[in-house]
Design a protein around this motif. Structure first.
Motif, PDB file in Angstrom:
ATOM      1  N   LEU A 179       0.811  -1.219   0.000  1.00 45.16           N
ATOM      2  CA  LEU A 179       0.000   0.000   0.000  1.00 45.16           C
ATOM      3  C   LEU A 179       0.845   1.270   0.000  1.00 45.16           C
ATOM      4  N   ILE A 180       2.009   1.240   0.654  1.00 47.79           N
ATOM      5  CA  ILE A 180       2.873   2.426   0.723  1.00 47.79           C
ATOM      6  C   ILE A 180       3.527   2.653  -0.634  1.00 47.79           C
ATOM      7  N   ALA A 181       3.368   3.860  -1.175  1.00 48.40           N
ATOM      8  CA  ALA A 181       4.000   4.218  -2.444  1.00 48.40           C
ATOM      9  C   ALA A 181       5.230   5.083  -2.242  1.00 48.40           C
ATOM     10  N   THR A 182       5.171   6.020  -1.285  1.00 45.48           N
ATOM     11  CA  THR A 182       6.294   6.892  -0.971  1.00 45.48           C
ATOM     12  C   THR A 182       6.415   6.985   0.546  1.00 45.48           C
ATOM     13  N   ALA A 183       7.619   7.283   1.028  1.00 46.27           N
ATOM     14  CA  ALA A 183       7.837   7.373   2.468  1.00 46.27           C
ATOM     15  C   ALA A 183       8.933   8.387   2.753  1.00 46.27           C
ATOM     16  N   SER A 184       8.752   9.155   3.809  1.00 45.07           N
ATOM     17  CA  SER A 184       9.667  10.250   4.128  1.00 45.07           C
ATOM     18  C   SER A 184      10.431   9.985   5.410  1.00 45.07           C
ATOM     19  N   VAL A 185      11.646  10.560   5.462  1.00 47.26           N
ATOM     20  CA  VAL A 185      12.498  10.436   6.640  1.00 47.26           C
ATOM     21  C   VAL A 185      13.444  11.627   6.674  1.00 47.26           C
ATOM     22  N   ALA A 186      13.833  12.031   7.875  1.00 47.22           N
ATOM     23  CA  ALA A 186      14.906  13.007   8.036  1.00 47.22           C
ATOM     24  C   ALA A 186      16.225  12.241   7.972  1.00 47.22           C
ATOM     25  N   PRO A 187      17.070  12.489   6.966  1.00 44.01           N
ATOM     26  CA  PRO A 187      18.256  11.646   6.758  1.00 44.01           C
ATOM     27  C   PRO A 187      19.259  11.660   7.900  1.00 44.01           C
ATOM     28  N   GLU A 188      19.225  12.678   8.765  1.00 42.01           N
ATOM     29  CA  GLU A 188      20.190  12.735   9.844  1.00 42.01           C
ATOM     30  C   GLU A 188      19.826  11.852  11.032  1.00 42.01           C
ATOM     31  N   LEU A 189      18.641  11.247  11.022  1.00 39.50           N
ATOM     32  CA  LEU A 189      18.221  10.412  12.143  1.00 39.50           C
ATOM     33  C   LEU A 189      18.973   9.095  12.161  1.00 39.50           C
ATOM     34  N   PRO A 190      19.223   8.543  13.342  1.00 39.64           N
ATOM     35  CA  PRO A 190      19.778   7.188  13.396  1.00 39.64           C
ATOM     36  C   PRO A 190      18.789   6.209  12.775  1.00 39.64           C
ATOM     37  N   GLY A 191      19.290   5.302  11.974  1.00 43.29           N
ATOM     38  CA  GLY A 191      18.442   4.326  11.309  1.00 43.29           C
ATOM     39  C   GLY A 191      17.878   4.773   9.979  1.00 43.29           C
ATOM     40  N   ALA A 192      18.188   6.022   9.558  1.00 41.31           N
ATOM     41  CA  ALA A 192      17.610   6.535   8.306  1.00 41.31           C
ATOM     42  C   ALA A 192      18.087   5.751   7.094  1.00 41.31           C
ATOM     43  N   GLU A 193      19.367   5.410   7.055  1.00 39.34           N
ATOM     44  CA  GLU A 193      19.875   4.681   5.893  1.00 39.34           C
ATOM     45  C   GLU A 193      19.182   3.328   5.744  1.00 39.34           C
ATOM     46  N   SER A 194      19.029   2.608   6.839  1.00 36.35           N
ATOM     47  CA  SER A 194      18.356   1.313   6.768  1.00 36.35           C
ATOM     48  C   SER A 194      16.911   1.473   6.323  1.00 36.35           C
ATOM     49  N   PHE A 195      16.265   2.540   6.785  1.00 38.70           N
ATOM     50  CA  PHE A 195      14.884   2.803   6.380  1.00 38.70           C
ATOM     51  C   PHE A 195      14.805   3.034   4.874  1.00 38.70           C
ATOM     52  N   VAL A 196      15.700   3.862   4.348  1.00 39.90           N
ATOM     53  CA  VAL A 196      15.694   4.148   2.914  1.00 39.90           C
ATOM     54  C   VAL A 196      15.926   2.880   2.114  1.00 39.90           C
ATOM     55  N   ARG A 197      16.876   2.084   2.539  1.00 38.36           N
ATOM     56  CA  ARG A 197      17.168   0.847   1.797  1.00 38.36           C
ATOM     57  C   ARG A 197      16.005  -0.132   1.880  1.00 38.36           C
ATOM     58  N   SER A 198      15.288  -0.140   2.978  1.00 44.44           N
ATOM     59  CA  SER A 198      14.094  -0.982   3.077  1.00 44.44           C
ATOM     60  C   SER A 198      12.997  -0.464   2.155  1.00 44.44           C
ATOM     61  N   GLY A 243      12.245  14.701   4.304  1.00 46.98           N
ATOM     62  CA  GLY A 243      11.296  15.724   4.711  1.00 46.98           C
ATOM     63  C   GLY A 243      11.382  16.046   6.178  1.00 46.98           C
ATOM     64  N   HIS A 244      10.985  17.265   6.537  1.00 46.13           N
ATOM     65  CA  HIS A 244      11.021  17.753   7.923  1.00 46.13           C
ATOM     66  C   HIS A 244      12.373  17.431   8.542  1.00 46.13           C
ATOM     67  N   THR A 245      13.382  18.033   7.943  1.00 36.86           N
ATOM     68  CA  THR A 245      14.764  17.678   8.260  1.00 36.86           C
ATOM     69  C   THR A 245      15.657  18.906   8.278  1.00 36.86           C
ATOM     70  N   TYR A 246      16.663  18.876   9.160  1.00 34.44           N
ATOM     71  CA  TYR A 246      17.706  19.899   9.180  1.00 34.44           C
ATOM     72  C   TYR A 246      19.039  19.289   8.746  1.00 34.44           C
ATOM     73  N   ALA A 247      18.986  18.319   7.849  1.00 34.00           N
ATOM     74  CA  ALA A 247      20.211  17.681   7.379  1.00 34.00           C
ATOM     75  C   ALA A 247      21.130  18.696   6.709  1.00 34.00           C
ATOM     76  N   THR A 248      22.424  18.442   6.813  1.00 32.36           N
ATOM     77  CA  THR A 248      23.399  19.252   6.089  1.00 32.36           C
ATOM     78  C   THR A 248      23.460  18.790   4.628  1.00 32.36           C
TER      79      THR A 248
END
Length: 404
Positions: free
Chosen positions: A174-193, A204-209
Motif C-alpha cells: 500500500l505504501i508508495a512513498t515514504a519520508s524520513v529526516a536523513p540525519e536520524l539514526p536508522g535513516a539509511e536502513s529505512f531508505v534501503r528498506s 522531509g522535515h529535516t535539518y540535514a546538512t
C-alpha cells in the motif's frame, strides 16, 4: 471502435503544448486518439463533449492530508472516502493519502482504512469508487522527522525509524512513498528498506546538512518534500556553526539533478520569486505541485485538528490558509489542486501546459504511474478535466465516466 466512444473537442492541454483546437476520442475507459480537430465525419453513435475552456489530464496529488472536515489519520473508511470525494471536486483524480506523525497503532489504523479504496498491486484495472478520486497508495509521512523541524505535526510521536515498526507498514504494497529526516539514526536502513519494497524514499522535515543529503542521495532518496518548508538551509545551519558556511536540504534539493521536489503553490506558503526559482532550477519534469491540504478544505474559518483527532495538533483556518494557534507559523494549506494551478500560473507567468504538467504527469512519474496516468496520450486512462477559461473545474472524468 465501440459504439459508446466519447469525443471531446476543444483546447487540449498536452504535456508540452496546448492543441488548439484538438479532438480526444475516448473508448472503453481509455484515450483512443488525440488529433487536431479536423476529423472525418463522426459516427452517429458517438457522443460529443464540447469544451469551451480546456481539456486537461486529471490532477495527481502526492501530498495531501485531508479535506471536507476529515483527515486520513482519522483512521476510518468514512474519513478516507470524504477526503477522496472532496479533492475530486477540485480536479484531483489520483491521491497519495498522506499520514502524519502519530502513534504506531494510529498509522496502522489509517492503512487499514485506506485499503477498501485501493487496488492491490497498484493495478488500475478497476475504476475508483464513483464520486471518489483514485487512491493510488499512501505516503508514509511521519513519524520519522527531526523534532525541531516538525512544523505543525504533533511532537510527541516523532521518533527515529526502527525496522520492527516500519516493516509491517510496507506489508501488502500500500505504501508508495515514504519520508524520513536523513540525519536520524536508522535513516539509511529505512531508505534501503523502502527501495527493497518498491517504495520511493523522500527527505522531509529535516535539518540535514548538504553532506548528509549527499549521503541520502547515495542511499537512494529521490525526492524532497515541500521545498523551502520545514527544511535546513545555509542560514539555519549557520546558527549551529560559525564556519565554513555550508548548505542544507534546500541547497541539496536544488543542486542534485537526481532529486525531484514539490512546492505548495497556494500563494501563502511561498512567494512568487521562490516559486519562480524552483521552476527555473528544477524544471517541470522535476518539480511537482502539491496541496499539502488539511481537513479544513471547503470548511469555514475556525479551529481544526491536524492529524489524528486523538493527539493531533490544533490549527486555525484563517486568511485562506492553515495557521498555528498563535498565527505566527503556517500549518499546511486549505486549498485544492485547482487553486494551486491557478496560483502558480498567476505568480510565475509560466505557460498553462507547464503548470498542469507539474500537477499531473510529473507527480504521476514520481509516484510510478506515468504509464497509465498524468497526460492526454493514446492508451492512457481517460482521467480528464473540463476546465473553464479561468481554470475552474467544470467536469471530472475517471476512466471516461463523468464523476463531477
Amino acid at each position: 471502435m465501440p459504439a459508446d466512444d466519447v469525443i471531446f473537442r476543444g483546447n487540449v492541454v498536452l504535456a508540452d503544448r496546448i492543441l488548439q483546437p484538438g479532438e480526444v476520442r475516448v473508448g472503453a475507459g481509455r484515450i483512443v486518439s488525440v488529433t487536431p480537430a479536423e476529423r472525418p465525419p463522426i459516427r452517429s453513435t458517438d457522443r460529443i463533449v464540447s469544451v469551451d475552456g480546456y481539456l486537461a489530464p486529471g490532477y495527481i496529488d502526492l501530498h495531501v492530508h485531508g479535506g471536507a472536515g476529515a483527515d486520513f489519520m482519522d483512521g476510518t473508511p468514512e474519513a478516507v472516502g470524504r477526503v477522496l470525494a472532496a479533492h475530486l471536486k477540485h480536479g484531483t483524480t489520483g491521491v497519495l493519502a498522506t499520514t502524519t506523525a502519530a502513534r504506531h497503532e494510529q498509522i496502522l489504523a489509517t492503512l487499514a482504512a485506506c485499503r477498501p479504496y485501493w487496488r492491490p498491486g497498484r493495478s488500475l484495472d478497476e475504476a475508483s469508487l464513483p464520486g471518489h478520486a483514485r487512491l493510488l497508495g499512501v505516503h508514509l509521512y511521519g513519524p520519522y522527522f527531526r523534532a525541531e523541524a516538525r512544523g505543525c505535526h504533533p511532537g510527541g510521536p516523532i521518533r527515529p525509524p526502527e525496522a520492527t515498526e516500519y516493516e509491517p507498514y510496507f506489508a501488502g504494497g500500500l505504501i508508495a512513498t515514504a519520508s524520513v529526516a536523513p540525519e536520524l539514526p536508522g535513516a539509511e536502513s529505512f531508505v534501503r528498506s523502502c527501495l527493497a519494497h518498491g517504495v520511493r524514499a523522500c527527505a522531509g522535515h529535516t535539518y540535514a546538512t548538504f553532506d548528509q543529503m549527499a549521503d541520502a542521495v547515495r542511499w537512494g532518496v529521490g525526492h524532497v518534500d515541500h521545498l523551502f518548508c520545514a527544511m535546513s538551509d545555509r542560514a539555519r545551519l549557520r546558527q549551529e556553526q560559525t564556519y565554513p558556511m555550508r548548505g542544507g536540504v534546500l541547497e541539496a534539493a536544488l543542486f542534485f539533478d537526481e532529486l525531484t521536489t514539490e512546492v505548495i503553490a497556494d500563494g501563502k506558503h511561498l512567494s512568487a520569486e521562490l516559486l519562480s526559482l524552483a521552476r527555473k532550477i528544477k524544471g517541470p519534469d522535476r518539480l511537482a505541485l502539491v496541496t499539502d491540504c488539511n481537513r479544513a478544505l471547503d470548511m469555514p474559518d475556525g479551529e481544526y485538528i491536524f492529524g489524528p483527532s486523538e493527539g493531533g495538533e490544533l490549527f486555525v483556518r484563517h486568511d485562506d490558509v492553515g495557521l498555528m494557534p498563535d498565527r505566527r507559523a503556517l500549518a499546511s494549506s486549505v486549498q485544492g489542486m485547482d487553486h494551486m494551478v491557478r496560483a502558480f500560473v498567476e505568480l510565475t507567468g509560466c505557460p498553462l501546459w507547464e503548470a498542469i504538467r507539474m500537477a499531473s504527469l510529473t507527480p504521476a512519474r514520481i509516484a510510478g504511474f506515468e504509464g497509465e496516468l498524468g497526460s492526454i496520450e493514446p492508451g492512457k486512462r481517460a482521467d480528464l478535466l473540463v476546465l473553464s477559461r479561468d481554470l475552474r473545474v467544470r467536469e471530472v472524468y475517471i476512466d471516461g465516466a463523468r464523476q463531477v
